[in-house]
Design an enzyme around this catalytic site. Structure first.
Site, PDB file in Angstrom:
ATOM      1  N   ASN A  81       0.926  -1.266  -0.446  1.00  0.00           N
ATOM      2  CA  ASN A  81       0.025  -0.042   0.297  1.00  0.00           C
ATOM      3  C   ASN A  81       0.625   1.341  -0.178  1.00  0.00           C
ATOM      4  OD1 ASN A  81      -0.121  -1.766   2.570  1.00  0.00           O
ATOM      5  ND2 ASN A  81      -0.706   0.902   3.273  1.00  0.00           N
ATOM      6  N   ALA A  88     -13.598  -4.010  -0.268  1.00  0.00           N
ATOM      7  CA  ALA A  88     -14.414  -3.071  -1.034  1.00  0.00           C
ATOM      8  C   ALA A  88     -14.028  -1.736  -1.764  1.00  0.00           C
ATOM      9  CB  ALA A  88     -16.033  -3.570  -0.818  1.00  0.00           C
ATOM     10  N   CYS A 141      -2.600   5.999   7.676  1.00  0.00           N
ATOM     11  CA  CYS A 141      -2.454   5.316   8.141  1.00  0.00           C
ATOM     12  C   CYS A 141      -0.779   5.649   9.595  1.00  0.00           C
ATOM     13  CB  CYS A 141      -2.110   3.440   8.876  1.00  0.00           C
ATOM     14  SG  CYS A 141      -3.443   3.109   7.274  1.00  0.00           S
TER      15      CYS A 141
HETATM   16  C1  LIG Z   1      -6.554  -0.346   3.175  1.00  0.00           C
HETATM   17  C2  LIG Z   1      -5.882  -1.563   3.288  1.00  0.00           C
HETATM   18  C3  LIG Z   1      -5.865  -2.613   4.913  1.00  0.00           C
HETATM   19  C4  LIG Z   1      -7.322  -2.614   5.801  1.00  0.00           C
HETATM   20  O1  LIG Z   1      -8.679  -2.724   4.644  1.00  0.00           O
HETATM   21  P1  LIG Z   1     -10.115  -2.049   5.577  1.00  0.00           P
HETATM   22  O2  LIG Z   1     -11.025  -2.155   4.761  1.00  0.00           O
HETATM   23  O3  LIG Z   1      -9.744  -0.436   5.168  1.00  0.00           O
HETATM   24  O4  LIG Z   1      -9.775  -2.500   7.270  1.00  0.00           O
HETATM   25  C5  LIG Z   1      -5.466  -3.852   4.553  1.00  0.00           C
HETATM   26  N1  LIG Z   1      -4.103  -3.790   4.286  1.00  0.00           N
HETATM   27  C6  LIG Z   1      -4.044  -3.230   2.769  1.00  0.00           C
HETATM   28  C7  LIG Z   1      -3.044  -2.914   2.525  1.00  0.00           C
HETATM   29  C8  LIG Z   1      -4.678  -1.882   2.891  1.00  0.00           C
HETATM   30  O5  LIG Z   1      -4.133  -1.327   1.923  1.00  0.00           O
END
Ligand SMILES: *Cc1c(COP(=O)(O)O)cnc(C)c1O
Length: 394
Positions: free
Chosen positions: A151, A200, A325
């Site tokens: 991410n 989603a 985050c």
């Molecule tokens: C956004 C994200 C999450 C968290 O997902 P949520 O649906 O917001 O809890 C977990 N892992 C990665 C790689 C993300 O980008």
């Protein structure tokens, strides 16, 4: 008149597609029944749950019975890792240092309960060293958890190669595929993963809904005790509007992926080229080839990341420093640290995540503004001035 905004933070979350929203609406007010009820209202709700399960199964090449709906990526990661940990006597988990906090902190919480953790090393491009895995696996190893698309720096991890090793050793493989699913082709059979997390809102669906793929025959204990929904593995009244939205987002991704993946990748490569040519000393983090279609991650030496973000925001561009985050603490990103990028540069790093709504003109306008803002901020940086003085004396 409101200034035009350009949204370049699609890795943090995406806009809900109009068609997704339209598809969700009746399940708030018209078909509001409980999907577990046996009357007509319940059946209407149940039908959309199963339709969505089928759409998601098709999108990732799974069987519908292998899909469990959850509240999103965070829950799916917790469910996969803690659910396996509770179902087994084995006490060793292998993960990577560049995972999302929903995997890292879950693993650390199990470590406090007595599990042993190992971290698969990564190279300076942000890709795990597959060749190190085999020797890290012991008879006590339960699980390897490595994400598909990172991410922050956007690297795509070699899941298929990892799975050849986990399979041969009888160890399970989980992947946090939240950034990848819906944004690039993902096939659970081809990747060889046993569990995979999906969310989603990273692909034009609503927030608060996601799923975990669990390969048939995998023994996994539930996190929540309750009404035994989802084959007894995930209790809680179905979030029917959310599930309907997830299903529609999957259907759209399936139908339109051939169009948007190459289009967004082309914009990404154009942005990378323009940054490298027009902004002195900028460099791109991560791997240029194995990269999420929409991810651009750069470092600008002598520029402070937060200052850069705020100036760009003023100019109408929504971007991110490293990961959303960790945006509120100025600590260096754990991902860049693991890649051993030097600390000064990591301070001035920026993630631009392109989405389906971005256009060529957005890219062109952005590079102009970025060049101006970077020049401005560098003029104010004592370190930058010192480095240029240094140059003059050489
Ligand atoms: C956004 C994200 C999450 C968290 O997902 P949520 O649906 O917001 O809890 C977990 N892992 C990665 C790689 C993300 O980008």
């Amino acid at each position: 008149m409101e200034n035009k905004r350009v949204y370049f933070d699609n890795a943090a979350t995406t806009m809900v597609d109009r068609r997704v929203l339209e598809h969700m609406l009746p399940f708030f007010s018209e078909h509001y029944g409980n999907a577990s009820s046996l009357h007509l209202e319940g059946i209407k709700a149940y039908q959309v749950v199963e339709w969505s399960r089928n759409q998601l199964a098709q999108l990732v090449q799974a069987q519908p019975e292998e899909i469990y709906f959850t509240s999103g990526g965070t829950e799916s990661n917790n469910f996969a890792i803690k659910g396996l940990a509770r179902s087994s006597k084995k006490r060793h988990i292998i993960t990577s240092p560049i995972e999302h906090p929903a995997v890292l902190k879950t693993a650390q919480s199990l470590a406090r309960e007595g599990f042993t953790l190992s971290f698969l090393p990564i190279d300076n491009k942000g890709i795990v060293k597959v060749e190190e895995l085999e020797s890290m696996i012991t008879p006590n190893t339960l699980l390897v958890s490595v994400m598909l698309g990172n991410n922050e720096v956007g690297t795509i991890q070699p899941l298929k190669e990892l799975s050849l090793i986990t399979r041969s050793k009888g160890v399970l493989l989980h992947s946090d595929a939240v950034q990848a699913v819906g944004n690039m082709p993902v096939d659970v059979k081809d990747l060889g993963v046993d569990l995979m997390s999906i969310s989603a809102h990273k692909f034009y669906g609503p927030k608060g809904i996601g799923a975990l793929f669990v390969r048939k025959g995998t023994n996994l204990l539930p996190l929540l005790d309750g009404g035994e929904h989802e084959q007894g593995k995930r209790s809680g009244t179905y979030n029917t509007p959310g599930i309907a939205g997830l299903g529609k987002a999957c259907e759209i991704a399936l139908q339109e992926m051939d169009e948007f993946v190459p289009r967004i990748s082309t914009l990404r490569d154009d942005l990378i080229n323009k940054i490298l040519h027009q902004i002195p000393e900028a460099y791109i983090n991560g791997d240029l080839k194995n990269r999420l279609p929409g991810n651009v991650h750069l470092s600008l030496p002598y520029v402070e990341g937060e200052a850069l973000l705020l100036r760009l925001d003023d100019a109408g561009f929504a971007v991110s420093t490293g990961s959303a985050c960790s945006a509120h603490n100025l600590k260096i990103s754990h991902v860049l640290k693991a890649m051993s990028t030097d600390v000064l540069c990591a301070q001035g790093s920026l993630r631009i995540s392109l989405g389906r709504h971005n256009k060529q003109e957005d890219i062109d306008a952005f590079v102009q503004v970025l060049a101006d803002v970077a020049r401005d901020l560098r003029q104010m940086s004592p370190l930058y001035r010192a480095s240029k003085e240094g140059d003059r004396h050489v």
